[in-house]
Scaffold this active site. Structure first.
Site, PDB file in Angstrom:
ATOM      1  CD  GLN A 197     -50.481  79.360  32.364  1.00  0.00           C
ATOM      2  OE1 GLN A 197     -49.883  78.362  32.745  1.00  0.00           O
ATOM      3  NE2 GLN A 197     -51.297  79.333  31.322  1.00  0.00           N
ATOM      4  NE  ARG A 237     -53.085  67.872  34.979  1.00  0.00           N
ATOM      5  CZ  ARG A 237     -52.447  69.002  34.693  1.00  0.00           C
ATOM      6  NH1 ARG A 237     -53.128  70.045  34.247  1.00  0.00           N
ATOM      7  NH2 ARG A 237     -51.139  69.102  34.838  1.00  0.00           N
ATOM      8  CG  HIS A 260     -56.057  74.078  24.064  1.00  0.00           C
ATOM      9  ND1 HIS A 260     -56.461  72.821  24.464  1.00  0.00           N
ATOM     10  CD2 HIS A 260     -55.071  74.439  24.911  1.00  0.00           C
ATOM     11  CE1 HIS A 260     -55.731  72.438  25.501  1.00  0.00           C
ATOM     12  NE2 HIS A 260     -54.891  73.393  25.803  1.00  0.00           N
TER      13      HIS A 260
END
Ligand code: AMP
Length: 293
Positions: free
Chosen positions: A165, A199, A48
């Site tokens: 995505q 995750r 990120h």
């Protein structure tokens, strides 16, 4: 001499409503500044932060959002167990010089309840994550479109970790004629090659280390392509994953990088990417790699 404030970090603005966000962005919008946007579901990691770094490099203002979007989870248990580390996330964003973090309430994203938009994504959503996670992309496009309308960024940064995505967001921006530059950013990996993911926090230390096998396996495809057919490579990869004793293959596909159509012969495309989804216990992990061109 510089004061401590001026050599220190700029304080990040934490906003929880559209009104506050508009207040903070008014000046930047009116003066034509570029606004980079990094939507996230939190539990932030260096993947990120690499997106934030791209945004701060290219844009005047960087806005990130943290929102765990219920409609994109096809598995209620996955939603319930999704890691939530808001204080650490804000700290990381602050250290990365993100200017604003928007942490919306559900009622601002879904004023009419948890409904998804009526938008036909088309063939891009028929394969891989689209077919293995029914409804996932419909939920994803709903939240991303809503966040785009709220933040009104000039640029938006997404990771190639979620390659499908990214392709769908490019199509969304095109179809709705949004004037947003979508920038894809390379996958950031742990030292054993495992693609960073929120995750991963749910993996045991032992599993996290041995999940390096996923990247190790797909990294060999360019070599395997020289002697094996597409179907032989698929069987080979499936065997390595399923024989590992700790991973279970969800899917492995080879697809054209541009339109994500599935490849059955190497001659079908000169721009091929490999996509994999596996389970380690109940934790689902995805990765992808460019294998030709
Ligand atoms: P998420 O919080 O999982 O919704 O991810 C937010 C953004 O971070 C998405 O654009 C992801 O593709 C991107 N991202 C997640 N993991 C990585 C990674 N390992 N490397 C680069 N980008 C990533």
């Amino acid at each position: 001499m510089l004061s401590e404030k001026s050599i220190g970090l700029q304080d990040i603005q934490i906003v929880t409503s559209i009104e506050q966000l508009n207040d903070h962005l008014k000046l930047s919008r009116n003066s034509g500044k570029s606004i980079g946007f990094v939507p996230t579901m939190g539990a932030l990691h260096d993947g990120h932060i690499s997106l934030i770094n791209q945004s701060t490099k290219f844009c005047d203002i960087t806005v990130s959002s943290i929102y765990v979007n219920p409609t994109q989870f096809n598995n209620p248990d996955d939603l319930k167990k999704y890691p939530r580390t808001i204080d650490e996330d804000i700290q990381m964003l602050q250290e990365a010089n993100c200017n604003i973090v928007y942490i919306p309430k559900e009622s601002e994203i879904y004023p009419g309840g948890l409904k998804t938009i009526d938008y036909d994504i088309g063939a891009l959503a028929d394969v891989m994550e689209g077919s293995f996670r029914p409804g996932h992309f419909q939920g994803m496009v709903t939240v991303v479109k809503t966040l785009f309308e709220i933040v009104k960024p000039t640029h938006a940064f997404f990771g190639e970790k979620d390659f499908q995505q990214l392709a769908i967001i490019r199509k969304l921006v095109h179809d709705f004629q949004l004037s947003i530059d979508v920038i894809g950013c390379t996958i950031i990996r742990e030292s054993n090659g495992l693609a960073m993911s929120s995750r991963n926090q749910r993996l045991s230390e032992e599993d996290r280390l041995r999940c390096g096998l996923i990247y190790e396996t797909i990294s060999k495809i360019p070599q395997l392509m020289k002697t094996m057919s597409v179907s032989e490579v698929k069987v080979h990869i499936a065997n390595i994953i399923n024989d590992s004793g700790f991973l279970k293959l969800d899917y492995f596909e080879l697809a054209d990088s541009a339109d994500l159509s599935i490849i059955e012969n190497w001659s079908q495309s000169d721009n091929i990417r490999a996509f994999i989804a596996v389970y380690c216990k109940e934790i689902r992990l995805i990765d992808n790699i460019q294998v030709s061109s």
